[in-house]
Design a protein around this motif. Structure first.
Motif, short mmCIF file in Angstrom:
data_model
loop_
_atom_site.label_atom_id
_atom_site.label_comp_id
_atom_site.label_asym_id
_atom_site.label_seq_id
_atom_site.Cartn_x
_atom_site.Cartn_y
_atom_site.Cartn_z
N SER A 88 0.81 -1.23 0.00
CA SER A 88 0.00 0.00 0.00
C SER A 88 0.84 1.27 0.00
O SER A 88 0.63 2.18 0.81
N VAL A 89 1.81 1.32 -0.90
CA VAL A 89 2.65 2.52 -1.04
C VAL A 89 1.90 3.56 -1.87
O VAL A 89 1.31 3.23 -2.91
N LEU A 90 1.91 4.81 -1.40
CA LEU A 90 1.18 5.88 -2.10
C LEU A 90 1.98 6.34 -3.30
O LEU A 90 3.20 6.55 -3.23
N LYS A 91 1.29 6.52 -4.44
CA LYS A 91 1.91 6.95 -5.69
C LYS A 91 1.13 8.12 -6.28
O LYS A 91 -0.10 8.15 -6.22
N LEU A 92 1.84 9.08 -6.84
CA LEU A 92 1.19 10.21 -7.49
C LEU A 92 0.79 9.83 -8.91
O LEU A 92 1.38 8.95 -9.53
N ASN A 93 -0.27 10.50 -9.42
CA ASN A 93 -0.66 10.32 -10.81
C ASN A 93 -0.88 11.70 -11.44
O ASN A 93 -0.60 12.73 -10.80
N ALA A 94 -1.34 11.74 -12.66
CA ALA A 94 -1.50 13.02 -13.38
C ALA A 94 -2.42 13.97 -12.63
O ALA A 94 -2.17 15.19 -12.56
N LEU A 95 -3.49 13.43 -12.03
CA LEU A 95 -4.44 14.28 -11.30
C LEU A 95 -3.80 14.84 -10.03
O LEU A 95 -4.13 15.96 -9.60
N SER A 96 -2.91 14.08 -9.40
CA SER A 96 -2.21 14.57 -8.21
C SER A 96 -1.45 15.86 -8.54
O SER A 96 -1.49 16.84 -7.78
#
Length: 602
Positions: free
Chosen positions: A488-496
């Protein structure tokens, strides 16, 4: 049998009801035309009546296939109390009792026979059925819990697959297949596996209008939260937990706090489970604490509340389990405790599955449960869409419709959160990110040197729960991603990045305080409630004398009508819904006397 001018008069005579529920009349008419039928009707929708009434109006014996002994006995007791010839044959009977019941069938005293599929298809029983067919005729086979025939169903039982033999052996006898839930795939499988011929298919709405749905955040003092909730309720209730240990623990604590409660799970012996279930059905205890994984198979219509102390694994299970409430059509409450710690437990259980595809499906189902629990839309809209049914929303009988959560702009907090994820190089989970934001001084943060980040400590003004609420909302809105490899590692995406560049705002729902019920309304209901409780006490006394569950005498809904209308004569009493000819003669005078005594005392 008396001369009955219509299906409605037959309904009133045998079951005491003045009108059919939606869909019932059409199904009964189709059954009387000897059609094969597939009936998908939710728990509490009145499936049983769809084959019971035709059985009484047709010649011959109706054979009802049921997988659960407890359900058989409950239905037979209820039919017998209405003066209807019904019996069951199962493993709980001696050889002598079986022979006696077979003789009663051959002498025409029985209209409905309840039996398990294994017994029905045994080499000893099929020849007896041949004899019944020859002497008096078989009017129909009713296959209850028909989803058990399908590997795509939620409770597959291989012995159900053998039921197609009935179609070959008794080719002229119609089959009625009934189930509470079935997707399109399961429906087609039922038709194929049972060999139904051009069946009339009836799919009722899955909307249970009498159930109030709510989700409560699970508090740190979760047992006290549960205890307070139970003390606010009247009538019987079920509490579902994830583990056997939790079931035993909660049942033990409730008993110590003066709540009559018993445990129910697969770790108990058959004898203890049966004894506990009987105590619950007969109102000797108020609360049954049960595992989510273990089906209870009860036919108790007057369950007034169901509480999921832990998260269910999927929405179908939740619909089934919460649906044990209010099967009599009276108001009931379904409460789900939302605790993010439960997610880890379920994810661990999912990880034990050997098939990667099964794991992926289970994770997707868990995500749907979380979306439901955290959703701000009408609870019914979310539930019914799962079964492919459209609902416009605003049901006015769920927490989100009755107490809409105000939306707040948390864009600045979201920018801080996402920036912290970025500065921590997208290598950590939510708890760690929140610790950095709140300026925690734990060893891991110091080892990584993250106390030197610009985002360290900038979130001290918000609580851990606030940040967790935001983090979950970002995930569910698709503004943040999370790895599915178990870490459950948090990852950024385009919307972030759009949020961080101020190109997108972030709105989240914040809980609002519930509205209070006025004292005037409370007083108005109190008098009816006092009489209702006296009538329940009389019902319990009569039920104990006969050794049957109280709801077999009269349903809660009928008792409530007695309490509100307070009939003064047998003629007025007979007009109450749920009072048929047999019950009027058997119980009318006693209940009228109790109502009269109460009115004289007030």
């Amino acid at each position: 049998m008396p001369q009955l001018s219509s299906l409605e008069s037959a309904l009133k005579h045998y079951f005491g009801y003045d009108s059919f529920r939606p869909g019932q009349r059409y199904i009964v008419e189709q059954a009387l035309q000897n059609r094969d039928l597939l009936v998908v009707m939710p728990t509490g929708g009145g499936k049983s009546l769809c084959f019971q009434l035709p059985a009484l109006l047709k010649k011959g014996l109706t054979v009802v296939v049921s997988p659960l002994i407890a359900l058989m006995q409950d239905q037979v007791e209820a039919l017998q109390d209405n003066g209807i010839g019904a019996t069951f044959i199962n493993s709980s009977l001696s050889a002598y009792q079986v022979r006696t019941r077979e003789q009663a069938i051959l002498s025409g005293k029985v209209k409905l026979l309840y039996i398990a599929p294994e017994r029905l298809l045994s080499e000893k029983f099929l020849p007896f059925l041949d004899l019944v067919c020859h002497q008096m005729g078989i009017s129909a086979f009713a296959i209850d819990e028909a989803h058990c025939v399908s590997e795509w169903g939620h409770d597959f039982r291989p012995e159900y697959r053998q039921l197609q033999k009935l179609r070959h052996r008794f080719s002229g006898v119609p089959t009625i297949a009934l189930t509470a839930t079935a997707t399109e795939r399961v429906r087609q499988d039922i038709i194929q596996q049972l060999g139904l011929v051009e069946p009339s298919i009836h799919i009722a709405s899955f909307n249970r209008q009498n159930l109030f749905y709510e989700v409560q955040p699970k508090q740190k003092q979760s047992y006290q939260q549960l205890l307070q909730l139970i003390r606010q309720q009247s009538g019987a209730g079920i509490i579902y937990c994830l583990s056997r240990r939790r079931v035993d623990e909660i049942a033990f604590k409730l008993k110590n706090d003066g709540i009559a409660a018993l445990p129910y799970h697969a770790g108990l012996s058959d004898r203890d489970r049966t004894a506990n279930q009987t105590s619950f059905i007969r109102d000797d205890v108020q609360v049954m604490v049960a595992t989510i994984a273990f089906g209870m198979g009860i036919n108790k219509p007057d369950v007034r509340f169901v509480i999921h102390y832990d998260l269910p694994r999927n929405l179908e299970s939740y619909y089934q389990e919460s649906g044990r409430a209010g099967r009599d059509g009276e108001p009931a409450r379904c409460t789900l405790f939302l605790n993010y710690g439960d997610i880890k437990t379920i994810e661990y259980l999912i990880a034990q599955k050997p098939d990667p595809q099964e794991q992926r499906i289970a994770k997707q189902q868990l995500r749907q449960v979380i979306d439901y629990a955290e959703g701000i839309d009408c609870r019914r809209t979310i539930q019914l869409s799962y079964f492919g049914e459209r609902f416009s929303g605003k049901c006015d009988n769920c927490d989100n419709c009755c107490h809409p959560k105000p939306m707040q702009d948390w864009t600045m907090e979201a920018m801080k959160f996402l920036s912290c994820v970025a500065r921590c190089k997208e290598r950590f989970g939510m708890t760690y990110i929140i610790d950095v934001l709140r300026g925690a001084k734990n060893q891991k943060i110091l080892q990584n040197g993250h106390q030197n980040l610009s985002t360290y400590g900038i979130g001290k003004d918000r609580s851990i729960d606030d940040w967790r609420m935001l983090g979950r909302s970002l995930l569910h809105q698709g503004l943040l991603a999370q790895t599915t490899d178990g870490y459950s590692v948090l990852k950024l995406n385009a919307l972030s990045w759009e949020v961080m560049r101020r190109q997108r705002s972030v709105l989240i729902a914040v809980s609002a305080a519930p509205t209070r019920i006025s004292d005037e309304d409370t007083r108005a209901a109190a008098e009816v409630e006092l009489l209702f409780q006296r009538l329940r006490k009389l019902r319990k006394q009569l039920a104990d004398e006969q050794g049957v569950p109280p709801y077999v005498i009269f349903a809660d809904s009928t008792l409530r009508l007695m309490a509100t209308q307070q009939p003064k004569s047998l003629a007025a009493f007979s007009r109450l819904s749920g009072v048929g000819s047999h019950k009027l003669a058997r119980y009318g005078a006693q209940f009228l006397a109790e109502i009269q005594a109460y009115c004289e005392e007030v």
